[in-house]
Write an enzyme that holds these catalytic residues in place. Structure first.
Site, PDB file in Angstrom:
ATOM      1  NE  ARG A  62      -2.235   0.603   3.894  1.00 18.02           N
ATOM      2  CZ  ARG A  62      -1.652   1.123   4.814  1.00 18.02           C
ATOM      3  NH1 ARG A  62      -1.211   2.364   4.632  1.00 18.02           N
ATOM      4  NH2 ARG A  62      -1.359   0.543   6.041  1.00 18.02           N
ATOM      5  CG  HIS A  65      -5.999   2.025   6.965  1.00 17.46           C
ATOM      6  ND1 HIS A  65      -6.440   0.827   6.481  1.00 17.46           N
ATOM      7  CD2 HIS A  65      -7.035   2.644   7.748  1.00 17.46           C
ATOM      8  CE1 HIS A  65      -7.581   0.431   7.106  1.00 17.46           C
ATOM      9  NE2 HIS A  65      -7.964   1.435   7.902  1.00 17.46           N
ATOM     10  CE1 TYR A  75       1.615   2.430   8.661  1.00 14.69           C
ATOM     11  CE2 TYR A  75       0.346   3.946   9.941  1.00 14.69           C
ATOM     12  CZ  TYR A  75       0.465   3.430   8.676  1.00 14.69           C
ATOM     13  OH  TYR A  75      -0.634   3.441   7.756  1.00 14.69           O
TER      14      TYR A  75
END
Lengths: 326, 382
Positions: free
Chosen positions: B258, B262, B271
């Site tokens: 990805r 998200h 992160y």
């Protein structure tokens, strides 16, 4: 016409609907060769084969989830959850999908499925085999919640549930499975979902009940008649949701006094919605506060205490007399 | 009593045909007709462009939160391209490219993310389920659809999409188990994009691959380079052929990434490192497919402008769609509206009329205190 107990009457409904409609399939744990742990699907596997009477792997979420897929495709799955206490492992499927597909797709899809579950106490069963948790389903928009009270209406309502274009959660009282035989006609019979019945006509007091508690209400009503000269009217809900407010309100207006009996815990239970609905439309006709006779707000922890945990005739009588004296 | 290895010994394969540098394994190259390749390439461009446009629309407040697909176009299109119209597609919530391929109008996808339920209504003859947000809960539906198709004897394959995070959910395992036992015509397509919001794959599962999970359920699992549209296509063709032949389900793990957040509500810099993202940008599925198309002489320079115009036109149509009628929802709770819903609808209709008039009726006069027992024959009597 044959004298059948509830198990046999439900079996007859399944048999006749499966003969009538090839789209009706049964899925569940032990529903096939074993005929279900209560034998409600007895002999259907032999008659219709394993493709239609499916002994599924032991997983509630996939039983209901696969049922959703079958229903979306056009089949009419009748899913069995072995005990209602195990349905929390598929509860997300009810709330997220079973109840919502029609609305989410603005009618492009709908979920014509039935989920049968034994519920309730009175058979000295273990934890998670005795609960009454109809309120969870009754609270979810898009589900119908049906609880028959005897062999004949169980058969007729199960036929109606299978033919219903919307999902029906169908609770079967374990205590009634073998309790009493009733005359059940040989030809297919249905009953409307969403309509309550006056199970006993009366003028002085309304007792609202469903499932096993209808029997308790009848015993109490007989005692009131004999001992107190009071004629209680019993409303057998049959469908918890959508609630037949019209019948409830009409009876409350007639008698002015209402006692509600259910096995589910009291707080936020069906009794609260029933009482509020009567208050909405019949407040000025009430002669006394509406009383609820229910289980306490305590989880069921084993049958050694069962008698003290389930509503029984003396409590219904006490509530009725209190209401009459108010 | 000996301790022996059981047969069969399991094996998980990894398939790559067109690598990040555009190198092609000609022996494995699937036989895709030029027109189909062009269609795939155009769909990939459209998916990429719509995705970027949707992020901008979200930033401008014109649509709500949505889940971008950037980087996952090959995984979606290489698989969905094998479905025929009678087959079924069961998406999760990050399948924009696959849904476009299946004929969802762009404005309908925009509507969903703009909060209109109209965006989750498939067309009358479209065999797709709507976007499914609760993770993995759509997978048992796919099993049921496939079972029903098999039960009726229909020539139908079902394809279900989900991510790496979904493979931790019970519904994934239950669906795989049922699919294996029932031997249904189903292809599970996992887009392993390495991150379930902020949780990396290594915290999601201790398995070496996701593909191997299929083996435990008794059906084949194959890992493919999910950024290689040819590899995804070849693997899916095998799986779809198997399903059609009555040989049961397959799990395809598309190893992808990805590249964006998200959802538009997420900040991935919290992160993961920019180096990691850069490494995957080098493996972008679009770059290598463009190179492949150029080599094949199938590249069309005007295509980019064409898809941009298509998206702009759809956005224009989307913005012309009026606010939805709040009362519609009552019509679709049940086949027949029960009395309590009719009453609730009427109350809402009255409120909406008042809102529209801008002057709600003055509240009805009521006694100051609630009635007590015995008062009901006096002022409270209506």
């Amino acid at each position: 016409m044959a004298k059948l107990n509830t198990v046999k009457a439900l079996n007859l409904a399944l048999l006749q609907e499966m003969e009538r409609d090839e789209d009706v399939v049964i899925i569940g744990e032990d529903v096939g060769v074993d005929g279900g742990v209560f034998r409600v699907t007895d002999d259907l596997h032999r008659k219709f084969g394993g493709k239609r009477v499916i002994d599924s792997p032991l997983a509630e979420a996939a039983i209901i989830g696969a049922g959703v897929g079958m229903a979306l495709y056009g089949l009419k799955p009748v899913c069995e959850i072995q005990f209602s206490g195990f349905a929390f492992q598929c509860f997300h499927q009810f709330e997220n999908h079973v109840a919502r597909f029609r609305l989410r797709t603005l009618g492009r899809f709908h979920v014509p499925m039935v989920v049968r579950m034994p519920y309730g106490g009175g058979v000295r069963a273990l934890e998670h085999h005795t609960e009454s948790e109809e309120q969870f389903y009754a609270h979810i928009p898009g589900l119908k919640m049906v609880i028959p009270s005897g062999a004949r209406n169980a058969r007729a309502l199960l036929v109606a549930a299978i033919r219903d274009p919307d999902p029906v959660i169908f609770f079967e009282a374990k205590a009634l499975y073998h309790a009493a035989k009733e005359d059940v006609p040989d030809e297919i019979e249905t009953m409307p979902i969403g309509r309550a019945q006056v199970a006993r006509a009366g003028t002085d007091l309304t007792i609202v009940a469903y499932g096993t508690m209808v029997r308790v209400a009848k015993e109490a009503a007989d005692a009131l008649s004999t001992d107190d000269g009071v004629e209680a009217e019993i409303i057998d809900l049959l469908t918890i949701s959508p609630l037949d407010r019209e019948t409830l309100v009409a009876s409350a207006k007639k008698t002015g006094r209402v006692v509600i009996v259910h096995e589910a815990p009291r707080s936020f239970g069906p009794g609260a919605e029933i009482a509020a609905s009567i208050m909405d439309e019949a407040f000025l006709y009430l002669e006394a506060p509406i009383r609820r006779v229910t289980a306490n707000d305590v989880s069921f922890v084993g049958f050694a205490r069962e008698r003290s945990m389930l509503p029984a005739v003396p409590q219904v009588l006490a509530a009725a007399r209190e209401t009459l004296k108010f | 009593m000996p301790r022996t290895a059981l047969e069969p010994r399991f094996q998980v394969e990894y398939l790559s045909i067109l690598d990040a540098d555009g190198k092609l394994d000609a022996a494995l190259e699937p036989d895709i007709p030029p027109d189909e390749l062009k269609r795939l390439y155009r769909a990939m461009l459209l998916g990429r462009h719509l995705d970027e446009r949707m992020v901008r629309l979200q930033r401008q407040g014109r649509v709500g939160t949505f889940a971008p697909i950037k980087g996952q176009e090959a995984a979606q299109l290489g698989s969905v391209a094998l479905l025929r119209s009678q087959d079924w597609m069961v998406p999760s919530f990050r399948e924009t490219a696959a849904m476009l391929w299946r004929g969802w109008p762009i404005e309908k996808l925009l509507l969903f993310f703009a909060g209109h339920i109209e965006g989750s209504q498939p067309g009358p003859n479209q065999n797709d389920l709507p976007i499914c947000i609760p993770v993995a809960t759509q997978l048992p539906h796919a099993v049921g659809l496939a079972y029903a198709a098999q039960y009726r004897g229909d020539d139908v394959v079902v394809m279900a999409y989900f991510g790496d995070g979904a493979t931790s959910e019970g519904d994934f395992h239950e669906a795989c188990n049922f699919a294996g036992v029932w031997h249904v015509p189903l292809v599970f397509v996992c887009q392993n994009n390495q991150w379930a919001i902020s949780v990396p794959l290594k915290k999601q599962t201790h398995s070496r691959t996701i593909a191997q999970k299929a083996l435990a359920y008794g059906f084949p699992g194959l890992q493919v380079d999910g950024n290689d549209v040819l590899a995804v296509y070849a693997a899916t063709k095998e799986a779809v052929d198997r399903a059609r032949a009555g040989d049961g389900p397959t799990l395809i793990e598309c190893v992808t990434y990805r590249l964006a957040m998200h959802t538009t509500a997420d900040d991935p810099t919290k992160y993961r490192t920019t180096e990691e993202v850069a490494e995957w940008e080098r493996k972008d599925p679009l770059t290598r497919f463009t190179a492949y198309m150029k080599k094949k002489g199938l590249h069309d320079d005007g295509l980019q402008a064409e898809v941009e115009a298509e998206v702009s036109e759809a956005v224009r149509r989307f913005e012309e769609i009026p606010a939805p009628d709040p009362l519609t929802v009552f019509d679709h709770v049940f086949a027949e509206m029960p009395p309590h819903l009719a009453a609730q609808r009427d109350l809402l209709a009255a409120r909406l009329r008042d809102d529209a008039a801008g002057s709600p009726d003055p509240p009805e006069e009521r006694p100051a205190s609630p009635p007590m027992r015995g008062q009901r024959n006096s002022r409270w009597q209506s």
